[in-house]
Design a protein around this motif. Structure first.
Motif, PDB file in Angstrom:
ATOM      1  N   SER A  22       0.660  -1.234  -0.007  1.00 36.93           N
ATOM      2  CA  SER A  22       0.065  -0.053  -0.071  1.00 36.93           C
ATOM      3  C   SER A  22       1.027   1.386  -0.025  1.00 36.93           C
ATOM      4  N   SER A  23       0.274   2.481  -0.275  1.00 38.48           N
ATOM      5  CA  SER A  23       0.889   3.743  -0.642  1.00 38.48           C
ATOM      6  C   SER A  23       1.205   4.578   0.853  1.00 38.48           C
ATOM      7  N   ARG A  24       1.144   3.987   1.995  1.00 41.06           N
ATOM      8  CA  ARG A  24       0.980   4.636   2.902  1.00 41.06           C
ATOM      9  C   ARG A  24       2.312   5.487   3.137  1.00 41.06           C
ATOM     10  N   GLU A  25       2.069   6.604   3.577  1.00 43.22           N
ATOM     11  CA  GLU A  25       3.124   7.587   3.718  1.00 43.22           C
ATOM     12  C   GLU A  25       3.796   7.271   5.094  1.00 43.22           C
ATOM     13  N   HIS A  26       3.143   6.639   6.179  1.00 51.36           N
ATOM     14  CA  HIS A  26       3.541   6.127   7.460  1.00 51.36           C
ATOM     15  C   HIS A  26       4.907   5.418   7.345  1.00 51.36           C
ATOM     16  N   ALA A  27       5.050   4.755   6.292  1.00 53.07           N
ATOM     17  CA  ALA A  27       6.649   3.816   6.211  1.00 53.07           C
ATOM     18  C   ALA A  27       7.704   4.685   6.145  1.00 53.07           C
ATOM     19  N   PRO A  28       7.669   5.716   5.318  1.00 53.53           N
ATOM     20  CA  PRO A  28       8.948   6.638   5.352  1.00 53.53           C
ATOM     21  C   PRO A  28       9.036   7.362   6.773  1.00 53.53           C
ATOM     22  N   TRP A  29       7.779   7.741   7.287  1.00 54.48           N
ATOM     23  CA  TRP A  29       7.859   8.378   8.472  1.00 54.48           C
ATOM     24  C   TRP A  29       8.267   7.643   9.512  1.00 54.48           C
ATOM     25  N   ALA A  30       7.969   6.343   9.717  1.00 51.94           N
ATOM     26  CA  ALA A  30       8.519   5.495  10.611  1.00 51.94           C
ATOM     27  C   ALA A  30      10.201   5.183  10.590  1.00 51.94           C
ATOM     28  N   LEU A  31      10.616   5.032   9.326  1.00 51.76           N
ATOM     29  CA  LEU A  31      12.179   4.897   8.795  1.00 51.76           C
ATOM     30  C   LEU A  31      12.913   5.943   9.307  1.00 51.76           C
ATOM     31  N   LEU A  32      12.275   7.059   9.017  1.00 49.01           N
ATOM     32  CA  LEU A  32      13.126   8.463   9.281  1.00 49.01           C
ATOM     33  C   LEU A  32      12.883   8.734  10.802  1.00 49.01           C
ATOM     34  N   ASP A  33      11.926   8.454  11.578  1.00 47.69           N
ATOM     35  CA  ASP A  33      11.839   8.618  12.971  1.00 47.69           C
ATOM     36  C   ASP A  33      12.539   7.780  13.646  1.00 47.69           C
ATOM     37  N   TYR A  34      12.928   6.532  13.110  1.00 46.05           N
ATOM     38  CA  TYR A  34      13.919   5.781  13.779  1.00 46.05           C
ATOM     39  C   TYR A  34      15.289   6.125  13.673  1.00 46.05           C
ATOM     40  N   GLY A  35      15.566   6.804  12.519  1.00 40.04           N
ATOM     41  CA  GLY A  35      16.875   7.393  12.157  1.00 40.04           C
ATOM     42  C   GLY A  35      17.572   6.849  10.862  1.00 40.04           C
TER      43      GLY A  35
END
Length: 193
Positions: free
Chosen positions: A81-94
């Motif tokens: 799915s195209s959820r933008e949350h995936a890059p948000w999670a990766l970036l928030d993790y570091g």
């Protein structure tokens, strides 16, 4: 967004293909609307059991991967799915850089829009660094202006990136930031109507 000019970081190897956005950030954590706070749920179903206890054999729990900012992955990373949350999670993790043989198009675009550089590199060039990172610390340097990935020795790889994406990442601009560069012209136009 933070600009990406030259970034040197520790590598985390995730030698898996077809990692979809639900594996990156499971659906039950998508209730927030702000971009922060998703890092703790990154790869949740691989990192934690059904009771929330850490799964000890998932490598991201290992001390040697503390502070990693470059993710090496397998083919077709970010599919689903195209959820933008995936890059948000990766970036928030570091994670600031993801290197994989290929990415799902929407995921790759979402990365750029959120300040993550997604670099396509053939698996045979990635695989030796995956093996090295599994046994110890490995760092890579990414130079966005030169469009290169290098190590401290002889490895160098030139990657392609669209000029628009490069400008966004290099200057730390999202779509709104790009638009605000033309604020004077927009105001002039609105005032002329």
């Amino acid at each position: 967004m933070e600009p990406i000019t030259v970034h040197t970081g520790l590598v985390f190897p995730l030698d898996r293909s077809n990692v979809d956005t639900d594996q990156i950030i499971p659906k039950q954590f998508l209730k927030r609307i702000e971009r922060q706070g998703f890092g703790e749920f990154l790869f949740y179903n691989w990192r934690f059991d059904h009771e929330g206890n850490p799964i000890k054999d998932f490598p991201l729990h290992e001390e040697k991967y503390t502070g990693t900012s470059i993710l090496l992955a397998g083919d077709n990373f970010g599919c689903g799915s195209s959820r933008e949350h995936a890059p948000w999670a990766l970036l928030d993790y570091g994670f600031k850089i993801i290197i994989a043989p290929s990415f799902a198009d929407i995921f790759k675009n979402n990365c750029v829009k959120n300040g993550i550089l997604a670099i396509e590199m053939p698996y045979e060039r990635i695989q030796p660094f995956m093996q090295k990172a599994e046994s110890g610390h490995v760092s890579l340097t990414v130079d966005l202006a030169a469009q290169t990935v290098t190590d401290r020795k002889e490895f160098s790889y030139h990657f392609d990136i669209a000029e628009y994406s490069k400008e966004m990442l290099y200057n730390g601009l999202d779509d709104i930031g790009i638009t605000l560069q033309y604020e004077d012209k927009i105001s002039q136009f609105e005032n002329s109507q």
